[in-house]
Design a protein around this motif. Structure first.
Motif, mmCIF file in Angstrom:
data_model
loop_
_atom_site.group_PDB
_atom_site.id
_atom_site.type_symbol
_atom_site.label_atom_id
_atom_site.label_comp_id
_atom_site.label_asym_id
_atom_site.label_seq_id
_atom_site.Cartn_x
_atom_site.Cartn_y
_atom_site.Cartn_z
ATOM 1 N N THR A 1 0.863 -1.175 0.000
ATOM 2 C CA THR A 1 0.000 0.000 0.000
ATOM 3 C C THR A 1 0.902 1.227 0.000
ATOM 4 O O THR A 1 1.841 1.311 0.793
ATOM 5 C CB THR A 1 -0.929 0.019 1.227
ATOM 6 O OG1 THR A 1 -1.769 -1.135 1.158
ATOM 7 C CG2 THR A 1 -1.796 1.269 1.242
ATOM 8 N N VAL A 2 0.645 2.145 -0.925
ATOM 9 C CA VAL A 2 1.467 3.344 -1.047
ATOM 10 C C VAL A 2 0.593 4.585 -0.963
ATOM 11 O O VAL A 2 -0.626 4.520 -1.153
ATOM 12 C CB VAL A 2 2.264 3.361 -2.376
ATOM 13 C CG1 VAL A 2 3.280 2.240 -2.413
ATOM 14 C CG2 VAL A 2 1.340 3.304 -3.588
ATOM 15 N N LYS A 3 1.226 5.703 -0.680
ATOM 16 C CA LYS A 3 0.550 6.992 -0.675
ATOM 17 C C LYS A 3 1.227 7.855 -1.730
ATOM 18 O O LYS A 3 2.458 7.921 -1.768
ATOM 19 C CB LYS A 3 0.663 7.635 0.710
ATOM 20 C CG LYS A 3 -0.093 8.944 0.839
ATOM 21 C CD LYS A 3 -0.029 9.427 2.286
ATOM 22 C CE LYS A 3 -0.845 10.687 2.468
ATOM 23 N NZ LYS A 3 -0.757 11.188 3.849
ATOM 24 N N LEU A 4 0.421 8.461 -2.576
ATOM 25 C CA LEU A 4 0.946 9.346 -3.613
ATOM 26 C C LEU A 4 0.618 10.775 -3.217
ATOM 27 O O LEU A 4 -0.545 11.091 -2.950
ATOM 28 C CB LEU A 4 0.344 8.998 -4.977
ATOM 29 C CG LEU A 4 0.816 7.636 -5.520
ATOM 30 C CD1 LEU A 4 -0.147 6.540 -5.133
ATOM 31 C CD2 LEU A 4 0.990 7.682 -7.018
ATOM 32 N N GLN A 5 1.641 11.637 -3.148
ATOM 33 C CA GLN A 5 1.469 13.008 -2.694
ATOM 34 C C GLN A 5 1.976 13.979 -3.753
ATOM 35 O O GLN A 5 3.095 13.824 -4.256
ATOM 36 C CB GLN A 5 2.280 13.258 -1.415
ATOM 37 C CG GLN A 5 1.869 12.404 -0.248
ATOM 38 C CD GLN A 5 2.789 12.616 0.948
ATOM 39 O OE1 GLN A 5 3.979 12.406 0.852
ATOM 40 N NE2 GLN A 5 2.210 13.027 2.064
ATOM 41 N N HIS A 6 1.159 14.990 -4.064
ATOM 42 C CA HIS A 6 1.574 16.058 -4.974
ATOM 43 C C HIS A 6 1.012 17.357 -4.418
ATOM 44 O O HIS A 6 -0.190 17.587 -4.510
ATOM 45 C CB HIS A 6 1.060 15.788 -6.394
ATOM 46 C CG HIS A 6 1.684 16.671 -7.429
ATOM 47 N ND1 HIS A 6 1.164 17.896 -7.752
ATOM 48 C CD2 HIS A 6 2.798 16.519 -8.191
ATOM 49 C CE1 HIS A 6 1.933 18.462 -8.677
ATOM 50 N NE2 HIS A 6 2.932 17.636 -8.964
ATOM 51 N N GLY A 7 1.864 18.163 -3.800
ATOM 52 C CA GLY A 7 1.399 19.383 -3.160
ATOM 53 C C GLY A 7 0.453 19.036 -2.021
ATOM 54 O O GLY A 7 0.768 18.213 -1.175
ATOM 55 N N GLU A 8 -0.729 19.649 -2.030
ATOM 56 C CA GLU A 8 -1.728 19.391 -0.982
ATOM 57 C C GLU A 8 -2.518 18.105 -1.246
ATOM 58 O O GLU A 8 -3.205 17.611 -0.367
ATOM 59 C CB GLU A 8 -2.711 20.570 -0.897
ATOM 60 C CG GLU A 8 -2.073 21.865 -0.437
ATOM 61 C CD GLU A 8 -1.543 21.777 0.991
ATOM 62 O OE1 GLU A 8 -2.330 21.420 1.888
ATOM 63 O OE2 GLU A 8 -0.348 22.035 1.193
ATOM 64 N N ASP A 9 -2.462 17.612 -2.468
ATOM 65 C CA ASP A 9 -3.249 16.435 -2.845
ATOM 66 C C ASP A 9 -2.500 15.152 -2.510
ATOM 67 O O ASP A 9 -1.301 15.048 -2.740
ATOM 68 C CB ASP A 9 -3.552 16.439 -4.350
ATOM 69 C CG ASP A 9 -4.354 17.655 -4.772
ATOM 70 O OD1 ASP A 9 -5.182 18.121 -3.967
ATOM 71 O OD2 ASP A 9 -4.154 18.132 -5.896
ATOM 72 N N GLY B 1 6.258 14.316 -10.903
ATOM 73 C CA GLY B 1 6.732 14.967 -9.695
ATOM 74 C C GLY B 1 6.029 14.491 -8.435
ATOM 75 O O GLY B 1 6.442 14.798 -7.329
ATOM 76 N N THR B 2 4.942 13.709 -8.618
ATOM 77 C CA THR B 2 4.243 13.150 -7.460
ATOM 78 C C THR B 2 5.182 12.212 -6.706
ATOM 79 O O THR B 2 5.861 11.390 -7.310
ATOM 80 C CB THR B 2 2.978 12.387 -7.914
ATOM 81 O OG1 THR B 2 2.092 13.303 -8.554
ATOM 82 C CG2 THR B 2 2.264 11.724 -6.744
ATOM 83 N N VAL B 3 5.231 12.364 -5.386
ATOM 84 C CA VAL B 3 6.100 11.546 -4.550
ATOM 85 C C VAL B 3 5.321 10.320 -4.072
ATOM 86 O O VAL B 3 4.166 10.418 -3.681
ATOM 87 C CB VAL B 3 6.604 12.377 -3.338
ATOM 88 C CG1 VAL B 3 7.407 11.514 -2.382
ATOM 89 C CG2 VAL B 3 7.434 13.551 -3.827
ATOM 90 N N VAL B 4 5.971 9.163 -4.136
ATOM 91 C CA VAL B 4 5.364 7.909 -3.688
ATOM 92 C C VAL B 4 6.022 7.496 -2.374
ATOM 93 O O VAL B 4 7.250 7.360 -2.313
ATOM 94 C CB VAL B 4 5.544 6.799 -4.749
ATOM 95 C CG1 VAL B 4 4.848 5.516 -4.295
ATOM 96 C CG2 VAL B 4 5.001 7.257 -6.096
#
Length: 80
Positions: free
Chosen positions: A31-39, A75-78
């Motif tokens: 299970t991963v979380k993808l983060q891009h800015g506030e999203d 650019g989204t961080v995983v």
């Protein structure tokens, strides 16, 4: 503290697939979380491809394609 696994280097919006350059191993079932800015959103890795072939895991340095439920721009961080 989030454990960064990699970063999205390309996103195919028509098929909902993100190409992730890994700096840590990742496997199907994680299970991963993808983060891009506030999203951000979380999801399970249900399928993964390397060089257009299905694989069960990827290692550091690989660029793997994973199916995502939401938009994952470049650019989204995983993170784990």
């Amino acid at each position: 503290m989030n454990d960064q696994i990699g970063q999205v280097v390309h996103y195919y919006d028509k098929i909902g697939v993100a190409v992730v350059k890994l700096n840590k191993p990742l496997k199907v079932g994680d299970t991963v979380k993808l983060q891009h800015g506030e999203d951000s959103f979380e999801q399970e890795v249900t399928s993964m491809q390397l060089d257009h072939k299905p694989v069960n895991s990827g290692k550091k340095g690989d660029e793997v394609a994973i199916k995502v439920d939401q938009v994952a721009k470049e650019g989204t961080v995983v993170v784990r």
